[in-house]
Enzyme design. Structure first.
Site, short mmCIF file in Angstrom:
data_model
loop_
_atom_site.label_atom_id
_atom_site.label_comp_id
_atom_site.label_asym_id
_atom_site.label_seq_id
_atom_site.Cartn_x
_atom_site.Cartn_y
_atom_site.Cartn_z
CG ASP A 52 -1.57 1.36 1.40
OD1 ASP A 52 -2.64 1.76 0.73
OD2 ASP A 52 -1.25 1.99 2.33
CE1 TYR A 106 0.49 7.74 2.61
CE2 TYR A 106 1.18 5.58 2.19
CZ TYR A 106 0.22 6.61 2.92
OH TYR A 106 -0.73 6.09 3.40
CE LYS A 162 -3.89 5.17 1.53
NZ LYS A 162 -2.24 4.46 1.29
CG HIS A 171 -4.93 9.80 0.86
ND1 HIS A 171 -3.35 9.63 0.43
CD2 HIS A 171 -4.87 9.31 2.11
CE1 HIS A 171 -2.81 9.36 1.47
NE2 HIS A 171 -3.54 9.07 2.36
#
Length: 290
Positions: free
Chosen positions: A42, A47, A72, A105
């Site tokens: 994931d 990120y 996401k 998200h």
């Protein structure tokens, strides 16, 4: 252990998360996770490490079809056309043509019109076969209801904060009623679990007693609690020993009484951001091109 999503796609119940993993640490961490046995990875556009996740998967030599990749879309890329482009950015960085799971998200309640546009883009990507399943993250009960009113496909996943001190039962019940799998981020205590302030689940006497009874760690007990209650869980670490420990949860079983005692630890205190507070003004930031 696999879960079957509401469209028939199967997904490993236990995955490996890379939230707050620096890009320079991500390749080695994901490579270690894959070598350990994880097959669900994931990540997220926000990120900043999708490229490194893709690199680790390629280096592993594991066939693409054997690794379940989940990412996401960040709020800055919400809207129909914007989200279609977000898919291109993520797949470009990951180095893949198809995603196994693509989710939104945040709910972005202050601009839910953009959220709806984004989700309709996910529906189009699903129809085109470019993603195998779609879902959401950090959607509360009212967000799920508003989404259902304006879209056609029930989310396969709702990734939310769930751990013994914050179980969000109402959201889990809404997910279950809709046929949506609840996926736990920060499943072993929330993002503040390792911080010096506040109570840490790792020191909880109930969890320590259960762990001692099974010859396991409190973290392993928490992950087992998620799995036995039908949730997907995404532990994160960059330490090889911890990565291995978090995967070693398939050789014991918690009793009904133990599960119940963990349920009773819920404090109702959220440790991550309040979903209603996530706005473009406070959390918006540009996601780089592939």
């Amino acid at each position: 252990m696999n879960l079957t999503l509401n469209n028939g796609v199967t997904m490993p119940a236990l995955g490996f998360g890379v939230f707050q993993a620096a890009p320079e640490e991500t390749v080695d961490a994901v490579a270690t996770a894959l070598e350990t046995g994880y097959r669900l990875i994931d990540t997220a556009a926000a990120y900043g490490n999708e490229r490194e996740v893709g690199e680790a998967i390629r280096r592993s030599g594991i066939p693409r079809e054997d690794v379940f990749i989940e990412t996401k879309v960040w709020i800055s890329d919400y809207g129909y056309d914007e989200t279609l482009h977000a898919f291109e950015k993520s797949t470009g960085k990951l180095g893949v043509d198809q995603l196994d799971l693509l989710i939104l998200h945040q709910a972005l309640p202050t601009r839910f019109d953009l959220t709806i546009g984004a989700y309709k883009a996910l529906e189009a990507l699903l129809a085109d076969g470019r993603v195998r399943a779609i879902g959401v993250s950090n959607f509360m009960v009212d967000h799920l209801a508003r989404l259902a009113e304006q879209t056609s496909i029930v989310p396969a996943i709702n990734q939310i904060e769930v751990h013994p001190y914050f179980s969000q039962r109402a959201v889990q019940e809404a997910d279950a009623a809709a046929g949506t799998v609840t996926q736990a981020w920060s499943p072993i205590g929330g993002i503040t679990a390792y911080r010096p302030t506040g109570a840490s689940v790792f020191d909880d006497e109930t969890l320590q007693a259960i762990a001692a009874a099974h010859g396991k760690s409190p973290a392993q007990v928490m992950l087992r609690w998620h799995l036995q209650q039908g949730r997907s869980a995404l532990p994160k670490s960059v330490r090889p020993a911890r990565i291995a420990e978090n995967f070693d949860v398939f050789d014991f079983e918690l009793t009904a009484a133990e599960l119940s005692s963990i349920d009773e630890l819920d404090t109702g205190e959220r440790r991550g951001p309040e979903p209603e507070d996530v706005t473009l003004e406070t959390f918006g930031r540009a996601i780089p091109e592939a």
